[in-house]
Structure formats: structure tokens, C-alpha cells
Design an enzyme around this catalytic site. Structure first.
Site, PDB file in Angstrom:
ATOM      1  CG  ASP A 134      -4.572  -1.899   3.118  1.00  0.00           C
ATOM      2  OD1 ASP A 134      -4.795  -1.783   1.904  1.00  0.00           O
ATOM      3  OD2 ASP A 134      -4.027  -1.013   3.802  1.00  0.00           O
TER       4      ASP A 134
ATOM      5  CG  ASP B  79      -1.974   2.074   6.459  1.00  0.00           C
ATOM      6  OD1 ASP B  79      -2.831   1.809   5.587  1.00  0.00           O
ATOM      7  OD2 ASP B  79      -1.359   3.154   6.498  1.00  0.00           O
TER       8      ASP B  79
ATOM      9  CG  ASP C 158      -1.970   1.048   1.194  1.00  0.00           C
ATOM     10  OD1 ASP C 158      -2.613   1.179   0.148  1.00  0.00           O
ATOM     11  OD2 ASP C 158      -2.161   1.746   2.207  1.00  0.00           O
TER      12      ASP C 158
END
Length: 920
Positions: free
Chosen positions: A640, A636, A380
Site C-alpha cells: 500500500d 496497512d 484496502d
């Protein structure tokens, strides 16, 4: 609480548009601020505010140095239940009725029986054989063996259960992302209510800092809010919300006020549906457990073959049933390594403890093995590769305008209230340290009027008075809208206009968000001053870490919710490659419009994807896994969680939400990718220890199966059962310390290569069996052969087997020759202690009914050293063989035509399924 009339004026925002750089992302209050000559008492001291922001920035940097489609279908709420009057809200009776119908606003908890979870550790091929051996020992009333086998069973189960218990529940953690309380309109009054008591149709009041407790839509006309939903969608800045727009649970209102009607609660919210995606993700045994079970099955088959050989020989000789059962018990104990799960689990648990010291919390032991073999790292962007905070870059100024002048004007067009500051204002004020002239002049200006961001004109306006008493209008906002403001006042020189537009286009192509700045002095004309670009910058160590990851054989792909331009610029700065594509090309369900095989190639060759949603991340991980890659995913946020759970190794980075932490296999408390790379190296060291032990332990099982099988079948005799049990115990006790051994890490991803593992183990087992067979058969020569003046056959064989087997670990643990790597003192000490105990067994005749003289013991040591040298030479030759090296480190085979046809078929089915769902 008294009734409160509900009136709402439209707050304003800073601009964001898709066709040009988008500056302001957080919500200003819509109500115009009129600032009189005397500064409002509510305004914060500007010097103190700047110092505080810069102090916070320095503190954050110091800490860093130290250191929506869903799987489940939502329950639809009838539209007639969503017609609540915003000024009155629901009645108390209606709230009770709806709560009975739709339940509490919380995630459904899957009850977990801890006893059942513990008992699951007694299930598996190796465990079944151990349990059968325990039953057989009890039937023979061999209580010593029964106790030892049961002890090993419970040791293995205990270690595994404790580690898994610490992981916690994913649904429980997702539940924690909900707000605790909410301001709700009920019975015509404003009330505070627990968040879990919110029901569909409730009217909630939203204001600065509100954590939204449920999904809903805005019902205040002409309202404007900016909502931080980065933990859900991955967007780095707040998102504009207007009347009728949807808002999601667990997101936060950054600025603005308004009212929303609740449309979904609990499991039916966006977060709740994410939970169902997580639960639908592969949550099976894990790659390591599959490998271990596969080894156990093969060893079990070999045990059965050996037993069939022994039973045939015994029945041919009409051996009585009790000796046959004792032979069966002996072969069962040695054929399947009773301590294999315990030792390997302990090795990984020791590695997990070591990783914890490096601020990496392992929630699943199998994640260590998976991380060691990871070939693709899907990361990410926001908060992982970048700092998740805006910073200003070099400004562009028109001719005759200084950077300090542009900076001063931009800061004058900013809120003076701490709560009113958005990310852009904070970035400007913190950057004033680089513009001392602007910082010194800022406090000398008096704010007369301040107009927060206007979503129509897409700019912020402030009217100030200079120290000389001149009235100045300052604006900042979307560059082309600011330019239009100036053009409406007077024509702009062609060169200035062209240069300005070119710079704006350049910044947009490079992924920068940009702010145009202009001013008007007194009765004069508007002046265009320039453009200030801003971006969420990469972490300081990310570029170096990405390069190191590549050297370790990792391919890094970035998955982000940001725009393609921003993603490309970030990748350019980090050296990740610029093959970044819009996630729309993957299709809503990950199928896209391309044939399946082309889609798989597309994903495999891409450097990353932008504007992704949870199902896109999930699909990318799934496609890469189907291509045979071991995939790690870092993240985070709540968005996700599904892909973290789906990945072979889910990695929650520092500052991750509880949902992401719970879905992940490894949680990092240190920021940045550098901690991940350190953990990767450590995991490869741990993998090497496990691999060395498994080769060693299979060789030991094959050694005794071959030797005892031949001894029983040919000579109708066997080693004492008690001594066999002690051999098994000594082999595992000596190698428990391998968890603390000095081990190298591989410069490339490592995997369980079973052909190589079995080939080396079989050769080691044959050499060991040959050495023991020679020891046995030469005893019967006229002069005693290799062993002269022997006392007890069982004692001598016990010592020879113990020595050669214990020393084998020194060979398998090394990468080259066994002398090329010095073992840790823990491992060397453990082997030494076991050798001493085994020697005492032989000297004093413990369990062998006869003592053995010291000369014979010395001869056994010399003979065992010779066998050890043969083992070392053979292992080195195999490890240096190109064939073995290719089997271990070779790339996965290219997919054949039939595989690509299957991929095309699966992609077509996904598209049909998606179209069917959309049609319904």
C-alpha cells in the site's frame, strides 16, 4: 558449526484453486506423520489448545472493542551467479566479493540535511516579503520592528520543522521490514548470518516462522511451502509455493521447509522497488501550501500596486527618501500578513494534538486540510474493512448429517500441534464453542495417522480410533476433490450429488472459501457429510461506518488483492456496491485497452477492484486525482505504500507495517474505519477554523492597505510604524486561540474556494477601511464629528482599528449569524485581553505621544460596535447567497472534450511505454 547434509521431503498444503472455493492456505509439513497408539509427546493437549485459541480470540475482540511492476528497474543478476550448489552454498571469499559488488542487503538511505530542511521553511511568497521587511527595518535602524518580524519568521519555521521532523524517513521505515537474521548455507555448513549481509546467490534455509530477508526462488525439488505475503500483495491468506517459485523479502513462511537461492537484495527486491515507487510519488508541497502560497502571491501583487501608488504621490510631492522607506515598511508589514503561516500552522498543530488524543497521529500538518476535503476514500480490504482472520459460516450438511458430526470430522482432520495449525484449523478449533457435542467428543478420539495437506489430492487425511474402537478415516479439503473421493468408492445418489455441487457453486459465487468434509467408518463406504464455508469477516463496525461515510459525502472504493468473488461478497455485506472488477482491466501500467476517457469513467464509476498489485492502486489514485478529486487511501501493508504516498491523504490503519506508517500522512492506532470518520469530522472542524482565520486575515490586510494607501497618497501622512507593527501582532495574538475554538463540521467535503474567499474578504476589508476613513476624516470637522474631544489621532485610529479587526473573527468563525455560535473561552479571552491592552495604549498615549480621555475611548467603542454590526450583516448575506454557496460546495465541472482528448492521449502513451518495457 558442523556440516549438515541437506535433504528435503516435499511438504504438503491445503488446497487453493481458481475454479472453485479454496480452503486451506497455510503450509503443512510434507512429511507424513505416523501417530502410534500412544500419543506423541510433541502433540499439544487438545483441550488446552482449544481454550488458548478461544482465549486469544476473546482477548483480540476485547481489544477491538476498546479501542509486480515497479517504478525503478531492478538490477539484474547474471544467471551464472545463480547456479550455487544448494548443498554447499557460497564460499566466504565469494560472499565478500559479491557484497562489494552488490552492496549490503538494505534500502539505500537518502541523507537528509536537517539545516537545509529547516531553512526551507523560510522560502515562500509570504516569507520573502517578511524577510524583505526585516531587511528594510534593519536599514532604517528600527530594531523593534526588526526583532518582531524575525521572531515571527522563526516561530513559523520552528513549528513547521518540529512537526515535519516527527514524520521520519520512508526509506528508513521500509528498511525495517527486512528480517534481522537468516539461516544460510556457506562453505558446506549451516550458519546464522545478519540479514543485511546476504548476497545474491546465497542459499537460505526456510522453515516455519522464517521472515524471508531477500527475494529469491525455491531450489528444493518437490518442496511445498505456504508463505504469508499479505503485507506485500494484499492477499488475505498464505500463498502456495513450489519448486522454482519466487518468494519475496519481508514475507513469512507459515508452514513447510525448503531452501531458496537469493536473486535480489536491498533496493532490487520487491520491497526495494516499492520504495522507489514511493519516492516517485507526488511528495510536493501539498494542496494547503499551494493555496497559502497563492494567497501570498496575490497579496504581494496588491502590495506592489499600493506601493506604486504611494511612491508616485510621494515623488510628485518631492518627499524625502527616509519617509518613503518608512511608508514602504508600513505597507509591507500590513499588506502581507506576517503571522499567517505561524497562526495557520499553530492551528493545525493544535488540531494534530487533538487528533493524537483520538489515536490518530498526524505526520504532515497539510494532511488535516486534505482529509477535510476528501471526496473518495480508497480502502484496502484485508485488515481495514475486515478482521484479517478467518471465521466459519453456517455449514451445509447432507440429509441425515448433523452440524456437530460435520464439525467433529473436520476437527479430527486437523493437526494437533500448535505450530502445525494453519488459519483453517484455527478457525475450526475456535468455532468448537458453538458445537458443544463435537467439542466434548473430540478428545475421546485417538489419532492413529495424520497426513497433512496433499497438493495433488487437495485434501487433509486423518485416521482415528473412536471410543468404541472403530477405525475412521476423516478428510477435509477442496469440495469437488472430496466429492471425487467418495464417488470413486461408490455412486452417490443423484439428488445428493446435485445439491452438493449447487451449494459449492453458490458459495463460490458469493466469495466464500469452502471445505468439503467426508469420512469412512471401518470397512464401510465413504460418506459425504457436507461443506463448511469460511471467510475473512468484516469488522463489526465497518458497515455502519461506511454508511456514515456516505452521509458525509464520501465515495468509498475497495482495492484488494483477493479474488473478485470474495471482494463482491465483502462489498455486499458492507453496502459498498457490487461494481467490483478485476484489476487486469486497468492494464499493467494502469492504461488498459479502453480509450483514456473511458478508462477514467470506468475507474470513477467502479465500486472497487480485486486482484490488484501496487501499480494498480497507484493508477487508480492517479486517475481519480486527474479527474479533480481529493483522494484518501487507507492501507496497512508494504504493497500500500506507493498509493499511500500518492494519495492526497495517506491513512495507515491500526496494525500497519512500518513501511505503510511511514508513507502515510496520518497513522491510526485504533482499529476500524470508525476512527477514520471521527478524524474526518475533526479535520473539517479544523479546516473551518483555518478558513475563518484566512478570510479574517486577508480582510485585515486589505483594510490597512486601502486605508493607509489613501491616507499617505492623499494626506501625506501615516500611522506610526511602531503602532502598525503592534496592530499586526495584536491581530495574530488574539487569533492564536482559534485553534481551540468551538467549530462545526461540514456535512460534505470542504475545499479552498478562492473566489468565495476573496469575495468575502474584499467586502470585509472595504467596510473596515470605510469605517476607519470616516473616523479619520470626521475628526477635522468643526465639532470633531464622530470622535469629539480627541487627544491623539494615532491613538484613536490605533484603538478603532484594533477593536474592529479583533472582533471580525467572531463573524468569520460563525456559519450563520455571529450570535448563532458561542466562541470558546480561549478565543473570547484572548480577544478581551488584546482589547484591554489596546485601550491602555490609547488612554496613556503609548507610542502615540499623547493620552486620550475616557469619553473619547467610549465613543470609539460605540462607533466600533456599529462597524461590527455592518460587518456581521454583510457577511451573513454573502454566506447565505446561493452564488457563494454554489461556488463553495459545487461539484467539479464536467471535463470538456479537450480534457477527454488529453486523457485518451495519455492512456495511449502509457500503453506504448508498457509494451516497450515488456518488449525489452
Amino acid at each position: 558449526m558442523s556440516d549438515e547434509r541437506i535433504t528435503e521431503k516435499p511438504p504438503h498444503q491445503q488446497p487453493e484453486s481458481e475454479g472453485e472455493p479454496v480452503p486451506e492456505e497455510e503450509v503443512e509439513e510434507e512429511t507424513e506423520e505416523e501417530v502410534p497408539d500412544e500419543q506423541s509427546s510433541e502433540d499439544d493437549d487438545i483441550d488446552g489448545l482449544i481454550d488458548e485459541l478461544q482465549s486469544q480470540e476473546a482477548h483480540e475482540e476485547a481489544e477491538e472493542d476498546d479501542g509486480p511492476a515497479a517504478a525503478g528497474e531492478a538490477r539484474k543478476i547474471p544467471e551464472e551467479l545463480l547456479q550455487t550448489d544448494p548443498s554447499v552454498g557460497l564460499s566466504s571469499d565469494e560472499v565478500v566479493n559479491r557484497r562489494k559488488k552488490y552492496g549490503l542487503n538494505q534500502m539505500r538511505e537518502e541523507s537528509e540535511n536537517l539545516l537545509v530542511k529547516f531553512l526551507m521553511f523560510f522560502i515562500g511568497p509570504i516569507q520573502f516579503v517578511m524577510e524583505a521587511a526585516a531587511v528594510l527595518a534593519a536599514g532604517l535602524e528600527d530594531w523593534v520592528d526588526f526583532g518582531v518580524i524575525c521572531g515571527l519568521l522563526f516561530l513559523n519555521a520552528g513549528v513547521g520543522f518540529i512537526q515535519e521532523f516527527q514524520a521520519g524517513s520512508i526509506v528508513e521505515e521500509l528498511k525495517k521490514t527486512l528480517a534481522n537474521t537468516a539461516t544460510v548455507i556457506r562453505d558446506g555448513s549451516v550458519q546464522e548470518a545478519p540479514a543485511n549481509e546476504i548476497v545474491p546467490g546465497d542459499i537460505l534455509k526456510l522453515e516455519d516462522g522464517t521472515v524471508i530477508p531477500a527475494d529469491g526462488r525455491l531450489v528444493t525439488e518437490e518442496c511445498f511451502l505456504q508463505v504469508d505475503q499479505s503485507s506485500i500483495t494484499g492477499e488475505s491468506l498464505a500463498v502456495d509455493k513450489h519448486y522454482g517459485d519466487e518468494v519475496f523479502s519481508s514475507s513469512t513462511v507459515k508452514r513447510g521447509e525448503g531452501f531458496m537461492i537469493v536473486t535480489a537484495t536491498g533496493d532490487n527486491t520487491f520491497v526495494g522497488r516499492a520504495a522507489s515507487l514511493v519516492n516517485a510519488a507526488a511528495g510536493g508541497q501539498g494542496h494547503f501550501t499551494e493555496v497559502l502560497n497563492g494567497i501570498g502571491v496575490i497579496l504581494l501583487v496588491l502590495v506592489v500596486i499600493t506601493l506604486l501608488l504611494i511612491w508616485t504621490a510621494c515623488f510628485y510631492r518631492t518627499v524625502r527618501i527616509v519617509p518613503i522607506l518608512r511608508y514602504t515598511l508600513g505597507i509591507t508589514i500590513v499588506g502581507v500578513p506576517v503571522g499567517l503561516p505561524a497562526v495557520v500552522t499553530t492551528t493545525m498543530a493544535g488540531g494534530a494534538a487533538y487528533l493524537a488524543k483520538k489515536q490518530a497521529i498526524v505526520q504532515k500538518l497539510s494532511a488535516i486540510e486534505s482529509l477535510a476535503g476528501v471526496e473518495i476514500l480508497c480502502s484496502d480490504k484485508t485488515g481495514t474493512l475486515t478482521k484479517n482472520k478467518l471465521s466459519l459460516h453456517e455449514p451445509y450438511t447432507v440429509e441425515g448429517v448433523s452440524s456437530d458430526d460435520l464439525m467433529l470430522t473436520a476437527c479430527l482432520a486437523a493437526s494437533r500441534k500448535k505450530k502445525g495449525l494453519d488459519a483453517i484449523d484455527k478457525a475450526f478449533l475456535k468455532s468448537l464453542a458453538q458445537y458443544p457435542k463435537a467439542k466434548g467428543a473430540l478428545t475421546k478420539y485417538k489419532v492413529l495417522e495424520f497426513h497433512p495437506f496433499d497438493p495433488v489430492s487437495k485434501k487433509v487425511t486423518a485416521v482415528v480410533e473412536s471410543p468404541e474402537g472403530e477405525r475412521i478415516i476423516c478428510v477435509k479439503g477442496a469440495p469437488l476433490f472430496v466429492l471425487k473421493t467418495v464417488e470413486e468408492d461408490h455412486p452417490i445418489p443423484e439428488d445428493v450429488h446435485e445439491n452438493y455441487e449447487n451449494k459449492v457453486a453458490e458459495l463460490a459465487s458469493r466469495g466464500f472459501r469452502a471445505l468439503g468434509v467426508a469420512r469412512k467408518r471401518g470397512e464401510g463406504h465413504w460418506e459425504i457429510l457436507g461443506v463448511m464455508p469460511c471467510m475473512d469477516p468484516p469488522r463489526d463496525d465497518t458497515a455502519a461506518t461506511v454508511n456514515e461515510a456516505k452521509r458525509l459525502g464520501l465515495s468509498v472504493k475497495m482495492l484488494t488483492g483477493d479474488a473478485v468473488g470474495i471482494a463482491k461478497e465483502t462489498c455486499r455485506q458492507l453496502g459498498l456496491g457490487t461494481n467490483i472488477y478485476d484489476a487486469e482491466r486497468l492494464g499493467l501500467g494502469g492504461g488498459g485497452s479502453m480509450p483514456g476517457s473511458e478508462m477514467y469513467d470506468f475507474v470513477e464509476n467502479a465500486d472497487g477492484f480485486a486482484e490488484v498489485f501496487p501499480q494498480h492502486k497507484f493508477a487508480v489514485v492517479d486517475i481519480l486525482q486527474q479527474r479533480g478529486y481529493l483522494v484518501a487511501m487507507t492501507g496497512d501493508g508494504v504493497n500500500d505504500a506507493p498509493s499511500l504516498k500518492k494519495a492526497d491523504t495517506g491513512i495507515a490503519v491500526e496494525g500497519a507495517t512500518d513501511a505503510a506508517r511511514s508513507a502515510a500522512d496520518i497513522v491510526f492506532l485504533a482499529p476500524g474505519l470508525s476512527a477514520i470518520i471521527d478524524a474526518l469530522k475533526t479535520s473539517r472542524q479544523i479546516f473551518h477554523r483555518m478558513y475563518a482565520y484566512v478570510v479574517y486575515r486577508i480582510a485585515l490586510s486589505l483594510h490597512l492597505e486601502i486605508f493607509l494607501g489613501l491616507w499617505i497618497a492623499i494626506l501625506n501622512h501615516s500611522l506610526d510604524i511602531d503602532l502598525i507593527v503592534f496592530i499586526a501582532i495584536f491581530a495574530d495574538v488574539a487569533t492564536l486561540a482559534i485553534a481551540y475554538d468551538n467549530a462545526p463540521f461540514s456535512p460534505s467535503p470542504v475545499k479552498w474556494n478562492l473566489p468565495r474567499l476573496w469575495g468575502m474578504s474584499i467586502m470585509m476589508g472595504i467596510i473596515l477601511a470605510a469605517g476607519t476613513w470616516i473616523t479619520l476624516t470626521t475628526m477635522f470637522l468643526p465639532k470633531g464629528g464622530i470622535i469629539q474631544n480627541f487627544g491623539s489621532i494615532d491613538g484613536i485610529l490605533f484603538l478603532e482599528i484594533s477593536l474592529t479587526e479583533n472582533w471580525l473573527i467572531f463573524i468569520t468563525r460563525a456559519v450563520g449569524p455571529f450570535w448563532s455560535s458561542i466562541p470558546s473561552w480561549q478565543l473570547a479571552g484572548a480577544v478581551f485581553v488584546v482589547d484591554v491592552v489596546a485601550t491602555m495604549f490609547t488612554l496613556f498615549g503609548w507610542w502615540s505621544q499623547n493620552w486620550t480621555d475616557i469619553v473619547t475611548v467610549v465613543r470609539i467603542y460605540i462607533w466600533s460596535i456599529g462597524i461590527f454590526c455592518c460587518l456581521g450583516g454583510a457577511y451573513y448575506l454573502m454566506s447565505e447567497s446561493e452564488t457563494f454557496d454554489r461556488l463553495m460546495n459545487g461539484k467539479p465541472l464536467k471535463e470538456n472534450k479537450s480534457t477527454r482528448s488529453v486523457e485518451d492521449f495519455l492512456a495511449s502513451m502509457r500503453r506504448v511505454s508498457t509494451q516497450h518495457e515488456k518488449g525489452n
